[in-house]
Each structure stands twice: as C-alpha cells, then as structure tokens.
Design a protein around this motif. Structure first.
Motif, PDB file in Angstrom:
ATOM      1  N   ILE A   1      -6.226  -4.350  -1.799  1.00  0.00           N
ATOM      2  CA  ILE A   1      -7.121  -5.494  -1.562  1.00  0.00           C
ATOM      3  C   ILE A   1      -7.952  -5.772  -2.814  1.00  0.00           C
ATOM      4  CG2 ILE A   1      -9.084  -6.321  -0.173  1.00  0.00           C
ATOM      5  CD1 ILE A   1      -7.965  -4.393   2.073  1.00  0.00           C
ATOM      6  N   GLU A   2      -8.404  -4.692  -3.471  1.00  0.00           N
ATOM      7  CA  GLU A   2      -9.228  -4.875  -4.683  1.00  0.00           C
ATOM      8  C   GLU A   2      -8.411  -5.466  -5.831  1.00  0.00           C
ATOM      9  OE1 GLU A   2     -11.237  -1.160  -5.265  1.00  0.00           O
ATOM     10  OE2 GLU A   2     -12.717  -1.639  -3.720  1.00  0.00           O
ATOM     11  N   GLN A   3      -7.121  -5.085  -5.887  1.00  0.00           N
ATOM     12  CA  GLN A   3      -6.245  -5.697  -6.909  1.00  0.00           C
ATOM     13  C   GLN A   3      -6.122  -7.204  -6.679  1.00  0.00           C
ATOM     14  OE1 GLN A   3      -2.350  -3.872  -6.701  1.00  0.00           O
ATOM     15  NE2 GLN A   3      -3.239  -1.853  -7.066  1.00  0.00           N
ATOM     16  N   ASN A   4      -6.105  -7.600  -5.392  1.00  0.00           N
ATOM     17  CA  ASN A   4      -5.946  -9.017  -5.044  1.00  0.00           C
ATOM     18  C   ASN A   4      -7.172  -9.841  -5.420  1.00  0.00           C
ATOM     19  OD1 ASN A   4      -3.496  -8.457  -3.951  1.00  0.00           O
ATOM     20  ND2 ASN A   4      -4.108  -8.665  -1.813  1.00  0.00           N
ATOM     21  N   ASP A   5      -8.337  -9.203  -5.448  1.00  0.00           N
ATOM     22  CA  ASP A   5      -9.608  -9.940  -5.641  1.00  0.00           C
ATOM     23  C   ASP A   5      -9.729 -10.538  -7.042  1.00  0.00           C
ATOM     24  OD1 ASP A   5     -10.719  -9.950  -3.217  1.00  0.00           O
ATOM     25  OD2 ASP A   5     -12.041  -8.230  -3.510  1.00  0.00           O
TER      26      ASP A   5
ATOM     27  N   ASN B   1      -8.002   3.996   2.158  1.00  0.00           N
ATOM     28  CA  ASN B   1      -8.066   4.067   0.690  1.00  0.00           C
ATOM     29  C   ASN B   1      -6.907   3.327   0.043  1.00  0.00           C
ATOM     30  OD1 ASN B   1     -10.405   5.535   0.820  1.00  0.00           O
ATOM     31  ND2 ASN B   1      -9.375   7.529   0.688  1.00  0.00           N
TER      32      ASN B   1
ATOM     33  N   SER C   1       0.825  -1.215   0.000  1.00  0.00           N
ATOM     34  CA  SER C   1       0.000   0.000   0.000  1.00  0.00           C
ATOM     35  C   SER C   1       0.859   1.264   0.000  1.00  0.00           C
ATOM     36  CB  SER C   1      -0.916   0.018   1.225  1.00  0.00           C
ATOM     37  OG  SER C   1      -1.677  -1.149   1.270  1.00  0.00           O
TER      38      SER C   1
ATOM     39  N   THR D   1      -7.430  -0.358   0.529  1.00  0.00           N
ATOM     40  CA  THR D   1      -8.547  -0.832  -0.300  1.00  0.00           C
ATOM     41  C   THR D   1      -8.090  -1.070  -1.740  1.00  0.00           C
ATOM     42  OG1 THR D   1     -10.080   0.399   1.078  1.00  0.00           O
ATOM     43  CG2 THR D   1     -10.904  -0.297  -1.074  1.00  0.00           C
ATOM     44  N   ASP D   2      -7.269  -0.156  -2.257  1.00  0.00           N
ATOM     45  CA  ASP D   2      -6.777  -0.320  -3.638  1.00  0.00           C
ATOM     46  C   ASP D   2      -6.040  -1.651  -3.794  1.00  0.00           C
ATOM     47  OD1 ASP D   2      -7.845   2.048  -4.381  1.00  0.00           O
ATOM     48  OD2 ASP D   2      -5.973   3.202  -4.279  1.00  0.00           O
TER      49      ASP D   2
ATOM     50  N   LYS E   1      -8.859  -9.249   4.058  1.00  0.00           N
ATOM     51  CA  LYS E   1      -8.884 -10.482   3.246  1.00  0.00           C
ATOM     52  C   LYS E   1      -7.555 -11.238   3.295  1.00  0.00           C
ATOM     53  CE  LYS E   1     -12.609  -8.726   0.425  1.00  0.00           C
ATOM     54  NZ  LYS E   1     -13.109  -8.319  -0.871  1.00  0.00           N
TER      55      LYS E   1
END
Ligand SMILES: Nc1ncnc2c1ncn2[C@@H]1O[C@H](COP(=O)(O)OP(=O)(O)OP(=O)(O)O)[C@@H](O)[C@H]1O
Ligand SMILES: O=P(O)(O)OC[C@H]1O[C@H](OP(=O)(O)OP(=O)(O)O)[C@H](O)[C@@H]1O
Length: 210
Positions: free
Chosen positions: A206-210, A200, A24, A203-204, A90
């Motif tokens: 974590i969303e890349q990991n999804d 923020n 991050s 979150t960026d 996550k």
C-alpha cells in the motif's frame, strides 16, 4: 501454521483485493477469479477464502467464522459490527453523497431519502438537524427521485457517471470510502503473529502505491 479464513467481497472490490494480496506475496491460483466456488482453499499459503456479498462480510467476521475480511468503509459504517479495522487498503475508492434533481425544493418538511444505507443516512441527517423519511432500496437508487419515490438519495459516487446520465446533481458529500481489512477481535488475539505478518506485507504494498 494455523489456517486463516478471509471473507472476501464478491463483486467490484474482489479483483483489486486479489491483486493486492498477490502483490503482497500470497500465491493465489489463477482460477481464483474464474471459480464459482464460495469456499476456496489455498493450502500452500494456509489460507481459506470465503466469498460473500460485500454487505455481509463484517457479519462473517463478527461471528468468527472468518478471521479477517475485506469490506468497504460504507459497509462498516452501515453495519456497525463488532470487529476491528486493521488497515486502510486504499482500493475501490468512492464516496457517499446526497444527490437530487437540480432545482428540487430543499425546504420540504421531512423530505424522503432513498438509499441502500439507511443507518448512515439517518445519522447524517440527524447530525445536520434535518428531519427526513428514509426509504430503503437495494439498488438503482438514482431511479427514486426520477420516478417520484424520493426527494433525494444517499448513494455511492465513483465516476459520477450514473448521476450525470440520470440528470441528478450532488448536493453534499458525506464521507470518503475505501476498502478496509477487518478482523475478529478473538482471532486477532489468538492468531496475532500470522495476522501481523499479513498486515505488514499489505502495508508495504500500500505504501509503494502511495
Ligand atoms: N461505483 C461504485 N458503486 C458501488 N460501490 C462501489 C463503487 N466503487 C467502489 N465501491 C465499493 O464496492 C462495494 C460494493 O461492491 P459491489 O457493487 O460489487 O457490491 P453490491 O453493491 O453489494 O453489489 P450487488 O449489486 O451485488 O448488491 C461498496 O461497498 C464500495 O465500498
Ligand atoms: O459514479 P459512478 O461511477 O456512476 O458509480 C456509482 C453507481 O454505481 C453503484 O451502482 P451499481 O453499479 O452497484 O448498481 P446498483 O444500483 O444495482 O447498486 C452506485 O450505487 C451508483 O449507482
């Protein structure tokens, strides 16, 4: 810029949490993982980390000696501390389950349940309408049914290897677990900009990991 203090769980969550923070964009020194220090200052980032037992992280955050913390959902459910959950990180995924010896009698009156999670287990069996006796242990939970201390256990399952190697079978899955970013309610008001920025950035990633 105001310092943020983050309570980190020592042990298996630690490395994944550090990796997430680094990804991050937080520059954490390489000696971070190797150190035996319990308070680590990172002045370049205006961050201070305290290293606590995983079960104690919400306590530090509730009392406001840490602004933020990283704690497993299992710990959150067990401790019921007065903190806010900001983010599902996550990481360190596992679940809580009921397990026992195969073929064990399920109709026993008030079966004994060994667990490190007495509150979670009591709530679960109450909701199931089942009367049980809870025996609190601090580890090696799978030993309890093998040695006759308990009829069943409530414990964390990750790969399932510990259950398998001890000849136990899972009978009920209680709840899925991941680690959470938690915050002290007063810190959340007083240091909202810095905390929002961290949320923020995390979150960026974590969303890349999804
Ligand atoms: N296989 C697993 N077993 C236990 N906890 C796991 C597992 N996988 C992920 N976790 C997460 O890791 C946290 C526990 O970490 P760890 O095992 O380092 O602490 P602990 O059980 O308190 O350790 P200690 O043995 O020092 O008491 C749990 O709260 C849970 O959210
Ligand atoms: O499904 P698995 O991948 O086998 O992981 C689950 C096991 O890991 C944890 O124990 P831990 O290693 O923390 O030891 P402990 O019994 O001392 O708590 C947990 O309490 C289970 O025993």
């Amino acid at each position: 810029m105001r310092d943020l203090t983050i309570a980190m769980p020592k042990g298996r969550i630690f490395e994944e949490a550090v990796e997430l923070l680094r990804r991050s964009g937080y520059q954490l020194p390489p000696e971070f993982e190797a150190s035996r220090k319990l308070i680590i200052e990172v002045p370049e980032e205006n961050l201070r980390f305290i290293l606590a037992k995983p079960m104690d992280v919400p306590t530090y955050v509730e009392h406001g000696v840490a602004d933020l913390g990283i704690a497993g959902k299992d710990v959150m459910l067990e401790e019921e501390r007065d903190v806010y959950e900001l983010l599902d990180l996550k990481i360190s995924a596992c679940y809580l389950a009921v397990a026992g010896l195969p073929g064990a009698r399920l109709n026993e009156v008030a079966p004994k349940i060994a667990t490190k999670y007495p509150n979670v287990a009591s709530t679960y069996f109450r909701e199931q309408g089942e009367q049980v006796e809870i025996i609190k242990l601090n580890g090696s939970i799978e030993l309890a049914p093998l040695i006759g201390l308990a009829d069943r256990i409530v414990d964390i399952v990750s790969t399932g290897r510990t259950l398998k190697e001890n000849g136990l079978v899972e009978t009920e899955r209680i709840v899925e677990i991941t680690s959470r970013l938690i915050v002290n309610p007063v810190s959340y008001r007083m240091k909202d900009e810095r905390i929002e920025e961290m949320v923020n950035r995390l979150t960026d990633v974590i969303e890349q990991n999804d």
